[in-house]
Design a protein around this motif. Structure first.
Motif, PDB file in Angstrom:
ATOM      1  N   LYS A  41       0.771  -1.118   0.023  1.00  0.00           N
ATOM      2  CA  LYS A  41      -0.051  -0.134   0.090  1.00  0.00           C
ATOM      3  C   LYS A  41       0.895   1.188  -0.015  1.00  0.00           C
ATOM      4  N   SER A  42       1.714   1.297   0.840  1.00  0.00           N
ATOM      5  CA  SER A  42       2.401   2.411   1.187  1.00  0.00           C
ATOM      6  C   SER A  42       3.511   2.624  -0.324  1.00  0.00           C
ATOM      7  N   THR A  43       4.008   1.518  -0.740  1.00  0.00           N
ATOM      8  CA  THR A  43       4.724   1.690  -1.965  1.00  0.00           C
ATOM      9  C   THR A  43       3.725   2.011  -2.920  1.00  0.00           C
ATOM     10  N   ALA A 161      -4.074   9.453   1.356  1.00  0.00           N
ATOM     11  CA  ALA A 161      -3.802   9.196   2.717  1.00  0.00           C
ATOM     12  C   ALA A 161      -3.633   7.894   2.853  1.00  0.00           C
ATOM     13  N   ASP A 162      -2.413   7.690   3.654  1.00  0.00           N
ATOM     14  CA  ASP A 162      -1.989   6.404   3.860  1.00  0.00           C
ATOM     15  C   ASP A 162      -2.024   6.004   5.694  1.00  0.00           C
ATOM     16  N   GLU A 163      -3.112   5.080   5.599  1.00  0.00           N
ATOM     17  CA  GLU A 163      -3.538   4.842   6.936  1.00  0.00           C
ATOM     18  C   GLU A 163      -3.587   5.989   8.092  1.00  0.00           C
ATOM     19  N   PRO A 164      -4.627   6.965   7.538  1.00  0.00           N
ATOM     20  CA  PRO A 164      -4.784   8.103   8.320  1.00  0.00           C
ATOM     21  C   PRO A 164      -5.536   7.851   9.437  1.00  0.00           C
TER      22      PRO A 164
HETATM   23 MG   LIG Z   1       2.259   0.993   4.774  1.00  0.00          MG
END
Ligand SMILES: [Mg+2]
Ligand SMILES: Nc1ncnc2c1ncn2[C@@H]1O[C@H](COP(=O)(O)OP(=O)(O)OP(=O)(O)O)[C@@H](O)[C@H]1O
Length: 219
Positions: A41-43, A161-164
């Motif tokens: 996901k973050s990638t 939004a990465d796991e906000p």
């Molecule tokens: Mg991540």
């Protein structure tokens, strides 16, 4: 708005972290991005925010192929994208107000205009009471709302939004979700990464699901 075609990503030559990802984020859309820890996901967020180059495939953003652009052209495209990361990235030596104002200050906006915009946003995310405090003295939810205010202050066309809501309790998660929903209703596209299936089930947005670097879509 952003289109990925057969995009792959790696950090080392041996392991492919994203595998032939096809993705089209449309202007004004709202999308969840789900998937377990390490799924990529973050990638994917890094590829979409143009902070990590794809190792294969094509990335088009706002009508331009990224590999055809020079380094000097990237900032003007990145500016259209607001980023919210799980660990907030607030500057501890600046107050909440100063953190939120920073993108406008860097852009060279007038002090009087900055003051007004910042105040309006601080009230909107409901953190105006803590505007003169420093991040280390805030709760996780307060930091997250300050980070959201900072990410949207330049009116981006897309928010990643990465796991906000990763560090928030269910009630606060929902409150933060409503903020993103309100932004979306004003026309901002949102990609919202979360592993919180309960939160996802409360809304009727398409879900992009990553598993071992392979992206599938369920509507
Ligand atoms: Mg991540
Ligand atoms: N900077 C890096 N260098 C090398 N490998 C990395 C790097 N960042 C991530 N990876 C690897 O890439 C894979 C995907 O990581 P990524 O951070 O994209 O997953 P994620 O879905 O965001 O996970 P999480 O839910 O835990 O945040 C993992 O196997 C991870 O170890």
């Amino acid at each position: 708005m952003i289109r990925l075609t057969h995009v792959s990503a790696r950090y080392t030559p041996e392991t492919e972290v994203l595998k032939s990802v096809d993705l089209h984020l449309e202007a004004g859309g709202f999308y969840f991005l789900s998937g377990g820890s390490g799924a990529g996901k973050s990638t994917l967020m890094r590829i979409l925010s143009l902070t990590k180059p794809a190792s294969g495939g094509t990335v088009e953003a706002f009508g331009q192929r990224i590999d055809s652009l020079s380094h000097a052209d990237l900032p003007s495209i990145r500016r259209k994208i607001g980023l919210v990361v799980q660990d907030y990235h607030l500057l501890d030596h600046l107050t909440v107000r100063e953190n939120v104002a920073l993108p406008l200050k860097i852009a060279g906006e007038k002090t009087s205009e900055i003051r007004e915009k910042v105040q309006e946003l601080l009230e909107w995310v409901d953190i105006a009471d803590h505007a003169d405090m420093y991040p280390p003295t805030l709760s996780g939810g307060q930091k997250q709302r300050a980070a959201i205010a900072r990410a949207v202050i330049r009116s981006p066309e897309l928010i990643l939004a990465d796991e906000p809501t990763g560090n928030l309790d269910p009630a606060l998660s929902l409150k933060v979700m409503y903020l993103f929903q309100a932004l979306n209703k004003m026309g901002t596209a949102v990609l919202f990464a979360t592993h919180d299936e309960n939160l996802i089930s409360l809304f009727d947005y398409p879900v992009l699901h990553l598993k071992d670097g392979v992206l599938t879509r369920r509507s």
